[in-house]
Design a protein around this motif. Structure first.
Motif, PDB file in Angstrom:
ATOM      1  N   VAL A  66       8.978 -11.696   8.460  1.00  0.00           N
ATOM      2  CA  VAL A  66       9.768 -11.036   7.428  1.00  0.00           C
ATOM      3  C   VAL A  66       9.125 -11.191   6.047  1.00  0.00           C
ATOM      4  CG1 VAL A  66      11.977 -11.163   6.186  1.00  0.00           C
ATOM      5  CG2 VAL A  66      11.938 -11.065   8.654  1.00  0.00           C
ATOM      6  N   HIS A  67       8.473 -12.318   5.809  1.00  0.00           N
ATOM      7  CA  HIS A  67       7.854 -12.530   4.505  1.00  0.00           C
ATOM      8  C   HIS A  67       6.823 -11.460   4.169  1.00  0.00           C
ATOM      9  CE1 HIS A  67       4.911 -14.286   7.238  1.00  0.00           C
ATOM     10  NE2 HIS A  67       4.019 -14.127   6.269  1.00  0.00           N
ATOM     11  N   ARG A  68       6.284 -10.803   5.188  1.00  0.00           N
ATOM     12  CA  ARG A  68       5.279  -9.774   4.946  1.00  0.00           C
ATOM     13  C   ARG A  68       5.901  -8.463   4.462  1.00  0.00           C
ATOM     14  NH1 ARG A  68       0.281 -10.342   8.763  1.00  0.00           N
ATOM     15  NH2 ARG A  68      -0.695 -10.627   6.771  1.00  0.00           N
ATOM     16  N   LEU A  69       7.226  -8.376   4.506  1.00  0.00           N
ATOM     17  CA  LEU A  69       7.880  -7.154   4.060  1.00  0.00           C
ATOM     18  C   LEU A  69       7.921  -7.045   2.543  1.00  0.00           C
ATOM     19  CD1 LEU A  69      10.844  -6.917   6.579  1.00  0.00           C
ATOM     20  CD2 LEU A  69       8.685  -5.666   6.609  1.00  0.00           C
ATOM     21  N   ASP A  70       7.718  -8.163   1.853  1.00  0.00           N
ATOM     22  CA  ASP A  70       7.647  -8.117   0.401  1.00  0.00           C
ATOM     23  C   ASP A  70       6.295  -7.521   0.043  1.00  0.00           C
ATOM     24  OD1 ASP A  70       8.022  -8.419  -2.278  1.00  0.00           O
ATOM     25  OD2 ASP A  70       7.604 -10.567  -2.299  1.00  0.00           O
ATOM     26  N   LEU A  71       6.290  -6.245  -0.232  1.00  0.00           N
ATOM     27  CA  LEU A  71       5.031  -5.528  -0.363  1.00  0.00           C
ATOM     28  C   LEU A  71       4.512  -5.437  -1.788  1.00  0.00           C
ATOM     29  CD1 LEU A  71       5.797  -2.657   2.153  1.00  0.00           C
ATOM     30  CD2 LEU A  71       4.532  -4.752   2.553  1.00  0.00           C
ATOM     31  N   THR A  72       5.012  -6.279  -2.690  1.00  0.00           N
ATOM     32  CA  THR A  72       4.491  -6.279  -4.051  1.00  0.00           C
ATOM     33  C   THR A  72       4.172  -7.706  -4.489  1.00  0.00           C
ATOM     34  OG1 THR A  72       6.703  -6.390  -5.004  1.00  0.00           O
ATOM     35  CG2 THR A  72       5.752  -4.202  -4.740  1.00  0.00           C
ATOM     36  N   HIS A  73       3.134  -7.818  -5.305  1.00  0.00           N
ATOM     37  CA  HIS A  73       2.740  -9.114  -5.840  1.00  0.00           C
ATOM     38  C   HIS A  73       3.786  -9.576  -6.845  1.00  0.00           C
ATOM     39  CE1 HIS A  73       0.394 -12.021  -8.186  1.00  0.00           C
ATOM     40  NE2 HIS A  73      -0.199 -12.253  -7.029  1.00  0.00           N
ATOM     41  N   SER A  74       4.121 -10.830  -6.831  1.00  0.00           N
ATOM     42  CA  SER A  74       5.211 -11.338  -7.668  1.00  0.00           C
ATOM     43  C   SER A  74       4.913 -11.267  -9.165  1.00  0.00           C
ATOM     44  CB  SER A  74       5.546 -12.775  -7.277  1.00  0.00           C
ATOM     45  OG  SER A  74       4.408 -13.605  -7.466  1.00  0.00           O
ATOM     46  N   VAL A  75       3.663 -11.346  -9.559  1.00  0.00           N
ATOM     47  CA  VAL A  75       3.326 -11.318 -10.983  1.00  0.00           C
ATOM     48  C   VAL A  75       3.008  -9.905 -11.464  1.00  0.00           C
ATOM     49  CG1 VAL A  75       1.705 -12.135 -12.743  1.00  0.00           C
ATOM     50  CG2 VAL A  75       2.506 -13.694 -10.964  1.00  0.00           C
ATOM     51  N   THR A  76       2.128  -9.218 -10.754  1.00  0.00           N
ATOM     52  CA  THR A  76       1.651  -7.917 -11.220  1.00  0.00           C
ATOM     53  C   THR A  76       2.527  -6.758 -10.790  1.00  0.00           C
ATOM     54  OG1 THR A  76       0.263  -7.571  -9.277  1.00  0.00           O
ATOM     55  CG2 THR A  76      -0.732  -8.706 -11.174  1.00  0.00           C
ATOM     56  N   GLY A  77       3.292  -6.946  -9.727  1.00  0.00           N
ATOM     57  CA  GLY A  77       4.098  -5.851  -9.196  1.00  0.00           C
ATOM     58  C   GLY A  77       3.285  -4.862  -8.379  1.00  0.00           C
ATOM     59  N   LEU A  78       1.994  -5.165  -8.181  1.00  0.00           N
ATOM     60  CA  LEU A  78       1.139  -4.269  -7.393  1.00  0.00           C
ATOM     61  C   LEU A  78       1.428  -4.420  -5.905  1.00  0.00           C
ATOM     62  CD1 LEU A  78      -2.348  -4.743  -9.106  1.00  0.00           C
ATOM     63  CD2 LEU A  78      -0.864  -2.754  -9.231  1.00  0.00           C
ATOM     64  N   PRO A  79       1.185  -3.352  -5.137  1.00  0.00           N
ATOM     65  CA  PRO A  79       1.296  -3.478  -3.681  1.00  0.00           C
ATOM     66  C   PRO A  79       0.310  -4.533  -3.179  1.00  0.00           C
ATOM     67  CG  PRO A  79       0.911  -1.199  -4.325  1.00  0.00           C
ATOM     68  CD  PRO A  79       0.784  -2.024  -5.557  1.00  0.00           C
ATOM     69  N   THR A  80       0.633  -5.157  -2.060  1.00  0.00           N
ATOM     70  CA  THR A  80      -0.227  -6.201  -1.503  1.00  0.00           C
ATOM     71  C   THR A  80      -0.987  -5.697  -0.286  1.00  0.00           C
ATOM     72  OG1 THR A  80       1.655  -7.051  -0.262  1.00  0.00           O
ATOM     73  CG2 THR A  80       1.198  -8.091  -2.383  1.00  0.00           C
ATOM     74  N   ARG A  81      -1.628  -6.620   0.402  1.00  0.00           N
ATOM     75  CA  ARG A  81      -2.568  -6.274   1.479  1.00  0.00           C
ATOM     76  C   ARG A  81      -1.967  -5.420   2.592  1.00  0.00           C
ATOM     77  NH1 ARG A  81      -5.553 -10.770   3.041  1.00  0.00           N
ATOM     78  NH2 ARG A  81      -4.608 -11.966   1.407  1.00  0.00           N
ATOM     79  N   GLU A  82      -0.695  -5.604   2.926  1.00  0.00           N
ATOM     80  CA  GLU A  82      -0.111  -4.829   4.014  1.00  0.00           C
ATOM     81  C   GLU A  82      -0.071  -3.343   3.667  1.00  0.00           C
ATOM     82  OE1 GLU A  82       1.235  -7.718   2.887  1.00  0.00           O
ATOM     83  OE2 GLU A  82       0.707  -8.934   4.633  1.00  0.00           O
ATOM     84  N   ARG A  83       0.364  -3.056   2.447  1.00  0.00           N
ATOM     85  CA  ARG A  83       0.419  -1.650   2.031  1.00  0.00           C
ATOM     86  C   ARG A  83      -0.986  -1.073   1.860  1.00  0.00           C
ATOM     87  NH1 ARG A  83       3.631   0.504  -3.080  1.00  0.00           N
ATOM     88  NH2 ARG A  83       2.825   2.600  -3.098  1.00  0.00           N
TER      89      ARG A  83
END
Length: 143
Positions: A66-83
């Motif tokens: 489930v932790h992988r569903l957070d698709l944005t970086h906490s600081v930058t708000g950019l999408p992360t590796r999964e997206r």
């Protein structure tokens, strides 16, 4: 009496064979085998019980991701590796750039809020240079 019992057992055996062939043909057996492989568990009991065990094991495995569903970086708000990976698979093309800031780890240790502001400012400047159709993502390095 013995003939009737033998006939009933033969009919029962034939029905079981037909049911087994139907299960094999429907793909349920293969699906259960794959679920066992994915979950690392062995399912036992009746077909219905094994299906229930498979669903339970796969849901448990899914909940651990489930932790992988957070698709944005906490600081930058950019999408992360999964997206990013999904977009790369979808497009089949693109440009991948890597950016490393010298002594960023030291800055994080010395002044974390300043390091976050620097990171946000860098992202803002890069985003301003890209057209909206391009995906800008942040993939943190793994330690």
């Amino acid at each position: 009496m013995v003939a009737a019992l033998a006939s009933a057992m033969l009919a029962l055996g034939l029905a079981a064979a037909v049911a087994w062939l139907a299960i094999r043909r429907s793909g349920i057996a293969e699906a259960l085998a794959r679920a066992e492989l994915l979950s690392g568990a062995r399912f036992t009991g009746s077909l219905l019980r094994r299906c229930a065990q498979a669903v339970e094991a796969l849901l448990e495995r899914l909940s651990s991701q489930v932790h992988r569903l957070d698709l944005t970086h906490s600081v930058t708000g950019l999408p992360t590796r999964e997206r990013l990976a999904a977009r790369m698979a979808e497009d089949g093309a693109g440009t991948l750039s890597l950016l490393s800031c010298k002594d960023y780890d030291r800055l994080c240790a010395f002044d974390p809020p300043l390091a976050e502001r620097l990171l946000i400012r860098i992202v803002e400047r890069i985003a301003a240079m890209l057209p909206p159709s391009r995906l800008l993502a942040q993939v943190d390095r793994s330690h």
